[in-house]
Scaffold this motif. Structure first.
Motif, PDB file in Angstrom:
ATOM      1  N   ASP A  27      15.896   0.671  17.086  1.00 52.08           N
ATOM      2  CA  ASP A  27      16.369  -0.342  18.532  1.00 52.08           C
ATOM      3  C   ASP A  27      15.279  -1.000  17.954  1.00 52.08           C
ATOM      4  N   CYS A  28      14.081  -0.880  17.314  1.00 53.70           N
ATOM      5  CA  CYS A  28      13.102  -1.788  17.519  1.00 53.70           C
ATOM      6  C   CYS A  28      13.150  -2.580  15.989  1.00 53.70           C
ATOM      7  N   LEU A  29      13.768  -1.889  14.928  1.00 52.91           N
ATOM      8  CA  LEU A  29      13.688  -2.447  13.961  1.00 52.91           C
ATOM      9  C   LEU A  29      14.876  -3.840  13.829  1.00 52.91           C
ATOM     10  N   VAL A  30      16.043  -3.452  14.820  1.00 52.31           N
ATOM     11  CA  VAL A  30      17.027  -4.603  15.121  1.00 52.31           C
ATOM     12  C   VAL A  30      16.762  -5.460  16.071  1.00 52.31           C
ATOM     13  N   GLU A  65      25.573 -10.585   9.907  1.00 50.15           N
ATOM     14  CA  GLU A  65      27.442 -10.164  10.670  1.00 50.15           C
ATOM     15  C   GLU A  65      27.006 -10.534  12.034  1.00 50.15           C
ATOM     16  N   VAL A  66      28.350 -11.091  12.737  1.00 43.91           N
ATOM     17  CA  VAL A  66      28.299 -11.135  14.097  1.00 43.91           C
ATOM     18  C   VAL A  66      29.114 -10.047  14.359  1.00 43.91           C
ATOM     19  N   PRO A  67      28.703  -8.930  15.410  1.00 43.24           N
ATOM     20  CA  PRO A  67      30.398  -8.550  15.687  1.00 43.24           C
ATOM     21  C   PRO A  67      31.443  -9.483  16.730  1.00 43.24           C
ATOM     22  N   ALA A  68      32.702  -9.018  16.562  1.00 45.22           N
ATOM     23  CA  ALA A  68      33.963  -9.539  17.529  1.00 45.22           C
ATOM     24  C   ALA A  68      33.013  -9.667  18.656  1.00 45.22           C
ATOM     25  N   ARG A  69      32.690  -9.045  19.442  1.00 45.29           N
ATOM     26  CA  ARG A  69      32.234  -8.417  21.350  1.00 45.29           C
ATOM     27  C   ARG A  69      30.746  -8.193  20.733  1.00 45.29           C
ATOM     28  N   PRO A  70      29.590  -8.664  21.975  1.00 45.16           N
ATOM     29  CA  PRO A  70      28.791  -8.133  22.176  1.00 45.16           C
ATOM     30  C   PRO A  70      28.878  -6.488  21.892  1.00 45.16           C
ATOM     31  N   LEU A  71      27.643  -5.436  21.291  1.00 43.43           N
ATOM     32  CA  LEU A  71      27.172  -4.529  21.026  1.00 43.43           C
ATOM     33  C   LEU A  71      26.192  -4.407  21.956  1.00 43.43           C
ATOM     34  N   THR A  72      25.822  -3.330  22.248  1.00 45.69           N
ATOM     35  CA  THR A  72      24.290  -3.165  22.389  1.00 45.69           C
ATOM     36  C   THR A  72      23.078  -3.986  22.126  1.00 45.69           C
ATOM     37  N   HIS A  73      22.954  -4.444  20.794  1.00 51.33           N
ATOM     38  CA  HIS A  73      21.784  -5.021  20.707  1.00 51.33           C
ATOM     39  C   HIS A  73      22.016  -6.637  21.453  1.00 51.33           C
ATOM     40  N   GLU A  74      23.508  -7.197  20.883  1.00 54.18           N
ATOM     41  CA  GLU A  74      23.444  -8.102  21.603  1.00 54.18           C
ATOM     42  C   GLU A  74      23.430  -8.593  22.658  1.00 54.18           C
ATOM     43  N   LEU A  75      23.659  -7.508  23.695  1.00 45.29           N
ATOM     44  CA  LEU A  75      23.861  -7.082  25.492  1.00 45.29           C
ATOM     45  C   LEU A  75      22.334  -7.107  25.375  1.00 45.29           C
ATOM     46  N   LEU A  76      21.386  -6.718  24.695  1.00 46.22           N
ATOM     47  CA  LEU A  76      19.248  -6.424  24.941  1.00 46.22           C
ATOM     48  C   LEU A  76      19.272  -8.497  24.426  1.00 46.22           C
ATOM     49  N   GLN A  77      20.040  -8.894  23.487  1.00 49.75           N
ATOM     50  CA  GLN A  77      19.371 -10.332  22.931  1.00 49.75           C
ATOM     51  C   GLN A  77      19.777 -11.388  24.153  1.00 49.75           C
ATOM     52  N   SER A  78      20.930 -11.225  24.709  1.00 52.13           N
ATOM     53  CA  SER A  78      21.794 -12.070  25.601  1.00 52.13           C
ATOM     54  C   SER A  78      20.768 -11.611  26.759  1.00 52.13           C
ATOM     55  N   LYS A 133       1.011  -1.257   0.045  1.00 47.93           N
ATOM     56  CA  LYS A 133       0.195  -0.026  -0.322  1.00 47.93           C
ATOM     57  C   LYS A 133       0.497   1.178  -0.283  1.00 47.93           C
ATOM     58  N   LYS A 134       1.904   1.607   0.497  1.00 46.62           N
ATOM     59  CA  LYS A 134       2.975   2.159   1.092  1.00 46.62           C
ATOM     60  C   LYS A 134       4.123   2.112   1.005  1.00 46.62           C
ATOM     61  N   THR A 135       5.003   3.042   1.068  1.00 47.90           N
ATOM     62  CA  THR A 135       6.103   2.725   1.725  1.00 47.90           C
ATOM     63  C   THR A 135       6.915   4.341   1.946  1.00 47.90           C
ATOM     64  N   PHE A 136       7.723   4.575   3.297  1.00 50.90           N
ATOM     65  CA  PHE A 136       7.768   5.948   4.283  1.00 50.90           C
ATOM     66  C   PHE A 136       8.447   5.732   4.820  1.00 50.90           C
ATOM     67  N   VAL A 137       9.535   6.681   5.107  1.00 47.46           N
ATOM     68  CA  VAL A 137      10.836   6.858   5.415  1.00 47.46           C
ATOM     69  C   VAL A 137      10.878   6.929   6.949  1.00 47.46           C
ATOM     70  N   VAL A 138      11.615   6.342   7.985  1.00 41.55           N
ATOM     71  CA  VAL A 138      12.777   6.457   9.293  1.00 41.55           C
ATOM     72  C   VAL A 138      13.391   7.396   8.771  1.00 41.55           C
ATOM     73  N   PHE A 139      14.250   7.888   9.207  1.00 41.78           N
ATOM     74  CA  PHE A 139      15.844   8.531   9.698  1.00 41.78           C
ATOM     75  C   PHE A 139      16.423   7.868  11.322  1.00 41.78           C
ATOM     76  N   VAL A 140      17.222   7.604  10.933  1.00 42.51           N
ATOM     77  CA  VAL A 140      17.742   6.358  12.128  1.00 42.51           C
ATOM     78  C   VAL A 140      19.247   6.965  13.122  1.00 42.51           C
ATOM     79  N   GLY A 141      19.810   7.055  13.343  1.00 43.04           N
ATOM     80  CA  GLY A 141      21.238   7.511  13.962  1.00 43.04           C
ATOM     81  C   GLY A 141      22.589   6.464  12.890  1.00 43.04           C
ATOM     82  N   PHE A 142      23.761   6.881  12.943  1.00 42.71           N
ATOM     83  CA  PHE A 142      24.815   6.393  12.405  1.00 42.71           C
ATOM     84  C   PHE A 142      24.667   4.541  12.843  1.00 42.71           C
ATOM     85  N   TYR A 143      24.999   4.500  14.278  1.00 42.55           N
ATOM     86  CA  TYR A 143      25.387   3.032  14.398  1.00 42.55           C
ATOM     87  C   TYR A 143      23.962   2.241  14.275  1.00 42.55           C
ATOM     88  N   GLU A 144      22.517   3.413  14.778  1.00 47.08           N
ATOM     89  CA  GLU A 144      21.512   1.626  14.228  1.00 47.08           C
ATOM     90  C   GLU A 144      21.310   1.230  13.221  1.00 47.08           C
TER      91      GLU A 144
END
Length: 214
Positions: A118-121, A51-64, A29-40
């Motif tokens: 964050d929710c998208l990740v 890809e899996v980072p070598a060490r847990p980043l913020t979202h990996e920490l939340l997942q754990s 039906k529709k496509t729209f734009v959401v702006f996110v930060g560089f790291y997100e």
């Protein structure tokens, strides 16, 4: 009462630039734009590429943490626009176990105010659907044509999107202007005087700090 929802998916990510990226979300039906930060944006691209980072980043920490407390991401919803900013709701659920540890058939549910980025990740990490409330979906401008061009292989920059997009909600213009300025400034300016590579004779290099108070 549960608001009416539209299921969407990430159709394209434009960027990132130093100021962030434009995420194109939509359906038939529709496509729209959401702006996110560089790291997100970088986190989203990692998830898309597997890809899996070598060490847990913020979202990996939340997942754990979710795994440690047996929490499941049930749903993510882009729920409202407040002062020209998208707001999202992260819905988590946890099974209720009995005294002996068996599942009682019940679940606890909690809704958390969160950033859409964050929710998208987390949605990608947990392979859950992304939803948008009907209220938000009706307010955003449709950029389906640009999304289709991107999926067809056309090269589009943040600057091009800035030229094409005429948003209903304000706040887009400032983000694009900043991104365009940063893109224009990618080339470093040459110094007026060339560096001869010679040390300043009046400068004495300080010895390395050896620890303790200085």
């Amino acid at each position: 009462m549960q608001p009416k929802l539209e299921k969407v998916k990430i159709r394209r990510i434009i960027g990132p630039t130093p100021s962030g990226a434009a995420v194109l979300l939509g359906n038939d039906k529709k496509t729209f734009v959401v702006f996110v930060g560089f790291y997100e944006a970088a986190a989203l691209i990692r998830e898309i590429n597997g890809e899996v980072p070598a060490r847990p980043l913020t979202h990996e920490l939340l997942q754990s943490i979710f795994l440690g407390f047996d929490l499941e991401v049930k749903q993510v919803i882009i729920s409202s626009i407040i002062e020209n900013t998208f707001c999202a709701t992260l819905i988590l659920q946890q099974k209720v176990n009995g005294m002996s540890g068996e599942w009682t058939g019940k679940r606890n549910e909690v809704r958390i105010d969160a950033r859409p980025s964050d929710c998208l990740v987390l949605a990608l990490k947990n392979k859950v659907d992304i939803f948008v409330t009907e209220e938000v979906f009706s307010q955003v401008q449709d950029v389906s044509k640009m999304a289709a061009e991107g999926e067809g292989g056309a090269n589009m920059s943040m600057e091009a999107l800035d030229f094409e997009l005429q948003p209903k909600t304000t706040g887009y213009e400032e983000a694009f202007e900043e991104a365009s300025e940063l893109e224009d400034d990618d080339e470093p300016e040459e110094d007026e005087e060339e560096d001869k590579g010679e040390a300043d004779p009046g400068f004495e290099e300080e010895p390395p700090f050896q620890g303790g108070k200085k």
